[in-house]
Design an enzyme around this catalytic site. Structure first.
Site, PDB file in Angstrom:
ATOM      1  N   HIS A  50     -45.028  14.476 -13.870  1.00 21.30           N
ATOM      2  CA  HIS A  50     -43.999  13.552 -14.356  1.00 21.30           C
ATOM      3  C   HIS A  50     -43.104  14.249 -15.362  1.00 21.30           C
ATOM      4  O   HIS A  50     -43.580  14.905 -16.283  1.00 21.30           O
ATOM      5  CB  HIS A  50     -44.640  12.326 -15.013  1.00 21.30           C
ATOM      6  CG  HIS A  50     -43.618  11.342 -15.476  1.00 21.30           C
ATOM      7  ND1 HIS A  50     -43.153  10.335 -14.668  1.00 21.30           N
ATOM      8  CD2 HIS A  50     -42.948  11.246 -16.644  1.00 21.30           C
ATOM      9  CE1 HIS A  50     -42.233   9.646 -15.322  1.00 21.30           C
ATOM     10  NE2 HIS A  50     -42.083  10.179 -16.531  1.00 21.30           N
ATOM     11  N   ARG A  81     -35.426  -2.850 -23.425  1.00 19.56           N
ATOM     12  CA  ARG A  81     -35.214  -1.731 -24.355  1.00 19.56           C
ATOM     13  C   ARG A  81     -33.848  -1.098 -24.133  1.00 19.56           C
ATOM     14  O   ARG A  81     -33.159  -0.729 -25.079  1.00 19.56           O
ATOM     15  CB  ARG A  81     -36.310  -0.671 -24.169  1.00 19.56           C
ATOM     16  CG  ARG A  81     -37.636  -1.068 -24.815  1.00 19.56           C
ATOM     17  CD  ARG A  81     -38.756  -0.140 -24.388  1.00 19.56           C
ATOM     18  NE  ARG A  81     -38.479   1.238 -24.714  1.00 19.56           N
ATOM     19  CZ  ARG A  81     -39.027   2.288 -24.094  1.00 19.56           C
ATOM     20  NH1 ARG A  81     -39.902   2.090 -23.106  1.00 19.56           N
ATOM     21  NH2 ARG A  81     -38.722   3.509 -24.449  1.00 19.56           N
TER      22      ARG A  81
END
Lengths: 437, 437
Positions: free
Chosen positions: B82, B168
């Protein structure tokens, strides 16, 4: 300029411009900026703070969100008085009539109770018939004729503060000094007053728990006052115990009338006289505090302050007979007498908890639409520093339901601590803040 | 326990319990907690931070909000990779095939681009026919048969992260280390992998601008990985310039295929080989990094990695002929060649600005529902540290509209600085973080 960029800037500790604050506040009032962005902004203000300039600008943009109250028809210097809120704080009911009796014109807009503190409007409405929603022309006429009128805040004044305050209440962003200061002062900017006396409460029953915090808030508000051209004096006063002995709406009107009769608790009377004297000096009805103090005491002694109260009640539709016979006020029919578990002295009183107990009894609002019971409340039979015997009654609680009384009894037993030694006396007034010009 | 109390507790810097975090996250996913309370909570986390225990608990409650991907049918150690996101970061397209060619089973879920960084899924979809939305059984079959499959994230996995991330993004609460760490690791917790290789980007084109910040995030995620029982290695790699030379969807696939052909930019190739070698060691296909490095290089040299890529494309419905003839990819038809204003060296490249230019050209999403132009993007003809002559081409920009190209040209001229002296070379890999067990 965008909302996210403005939040980001505040988050990074940068100073926002007047236009950026205007963008945020106006956008929020219009509904273009959603609650979730405003609450992130408010939390970033809590953490990153605001400079003096930002707080003054925030005050201005909030004030500009609505109408202005024009009091120019009323001659003379209009002095307003505002308390940051405490338990048993019925000073407006006493200070207003004294100041009016000494020749000031008092045109006051007050709030309702929310959270654990009460509101002047709720207290006045416990007098049968008393109308707090009279229109502007009647308000001004009453101030001219009587010298004193107290009404509720109208929705068109400062809608930004109304909307932002509701959001702060549910997002844990109430206790921010720049947000409290701009909220209070934005309403002062538009209420038509010329000079302002602030009563900044400090202690376990106030938003500001420490003297340092209270001083910061007081300085901030005095600065804003001067910045907007309204000479402002702040007094930092104690809220480590309820003010006076009575908490609740009818109960506080009764106690206020006691003080206007020359009786009542010493702390409450002393604070009210000092505040009234400050207002008399601010309004140029006396040259010195000494003279103003004598005038204030005289207004109680000769009954003129009480007559002003009665005249205001009559002018606003209230039943004047309650003013002269306070036994007519009906207290709630369920009563529990709270007794001391020990012999000794009352060494601490958690005023916030006592306030919460009074709300639970029905004297305040748990939610915005809660209905108030005017007869509910607490009489503190014993106060901080006083001697008590085991089993002696320290408080009486009044409510419409016996369960509420029982719950309040438990809360009071926790909130009031008994110790063996007499505690050092608590100051009533900590500081007076005035910027000499 | 109530939402306001939990926000208040976090605001005051106290450690929240697993149950309090569960209350907030689950309540929010269910819709019981409104956006405005969640955003106040997130902003308080930004300022007050989270302890290691809180971040691990936050990761767990987010993971528990949805389904788990069961990869137990696939034999062997599943290693996931990732990246925290950068400009021109096409490593997954290269590392996946190399690792698969070396015997690992790569079952990878990837994201789409948002903000100024691209997404692996968007890049793969620039290959005509390539399907990233295949179902679980087809995904597992492909991994078993080919050794490699890359699909998009499904909505049922980690709905909490999806919902919180969206909030967010619009409340300036993206750059919080515990929130980034828990967002990434919650998805790793449920994606069926056994071991994790993290590429934490660091520099002007990454969320983490400094090595200290990148190290904090890396340490946080490695800790969470170990805490949830998945051995995790983090590499902190440079993002002060775009990775490789191509930015944009088709452009990045072309460059990835170049690397798999043994060509392509040196920085990109070196990073991909190092990452692939780390995965090979994590997946126990080699005992040492030296051997793993030789295996990875071999998979490029013998064409087996490229064959894996082609097999994956075929298995997922894509047109395999593009893999062997990248001239088939259609780039956008409007092109501007950006030239150097001076002679000298490229002394700085603002990767974030270059990323924003590529989004403006159509290679990324400005909003969630923006449509991507697969042929749009940027070719950096000259890169950091290279010598340029005045008037020499430093970049080419591709878009469907000439105005967009002109805007991008202005942005690139600002983002790329020319200086007289050759700058010190930039590190490619700063650190490798692994907790020895």
């Amino acid at each position: 300029m965008g909302t996210i960029e403005i939040i980001e800037k505040k988050k990074n500790g940068e100073e926002l411009t007047y236009n950026e604050l205007k963008y945020i506040v106006e956008g929020y009032v219009r509904g273009d900026i959603p609650d979730y962005q405003m609450s992130a902004f408010l939390m970033s203000v809590f953490f990153a703070g605001m400079t003096k300039k930002e707080t003054a600008d925030m005050t201005k943009v909030m004030a500009e969100s609505g109408d202005k109250l024009d009091l120019s028809e009323i001659k003379g210097i209009k002095v307003d008085k505002h308390s940051t809120g405490g338990i048993g704080d019925k000073t407006s009911l006493i200070v207003g009539p004294i100041a009016a009796a000494c020749g000031l014109k008092i045109a006051k807009m007050s709030g309702r109770g929310l959270g654990y503190t009460g509101g002047t409007i709720d207290k006045l409405e416990s007098i049968p018939g008393f109308r707090t929603d009279i229109d502007r022309s009647e308000f001004i006429k009453n101030v001219k004729d009587v010298g004193l009128s107290i009404i509720g805040q109208t929705d068109s004044l400062c809608p930004a503060d109304k909307k932002i305050y509701s959001l702060r209440d549910v997002t844990a962003t109430v206790n921010s000094i720049p947000l409290i200061a701009s909220s209070i002062m934005s309403k002062k900017l538009i209420d038509g007053s010329d000079r302002i006396l602030l009563d900044v409460k400090c202690g376990n029953g106030a938003f500001m728990k420490t003297l340092d915090e209270a001083r910061m808030l007081a300085e901030e508000m005095v600065d804003i006052g001067e910045n907007i051209g309204k000479h402002t004096v702040a007094m930092i006063t104690d809220m480590n115990k309820p003010l006076g002995r009575n908490i609740g709406n009818s109960l506080e009107v009764i106690e206020a009338l006691d003080v206007l009769d020359g009786k009542g608790p010493k702390d409450l009377k002393e604070l009210c006289l000092t505040m009234a004297a400050n207002m008399i000096v601010l309004g140029k009805k006396a040259d010195s505090m000494d003279i103003a103090m004598i005038m204030a005491e005289g207004a109680i002694d000769d009954g003129s302050a009480k007559r002003k109260f009665a005249e205001m009640v009559k002018a606003q539709g209230g039943d004047q007979t309650y003013v002269y016979d306070t036994t007519k006020f009906k207290l709630s029919d369920k009563v529990i007498k709270v007794t001391s578990p020990d012999s000794g002295f009352i060494v601490s009183t958690n005023a916030e908890e006592i306030g919460r107990a009074s709300v639970m009894l029905g004297a305040g609002r748990e939610k915005k639409d809660s209905v108030i019971d005017p007869g509910a409340g607490i009489i503190m039979k014993k106060s901080f520093g006083e001697k008590v015997e085991k089993g002696e009654i320290i408080a009486e609680v009044y409510s419409s339901g016996i369960e509420k009384c029982q719950n309040a009894e438990v809360m009071l037993q926790k909130a009031i601590k008994i110790g063996a030694e007499k505690p050092a006396p608590c100051k009533l007034i900590y500081e007076r803040i005035e910027h000499i010009r």
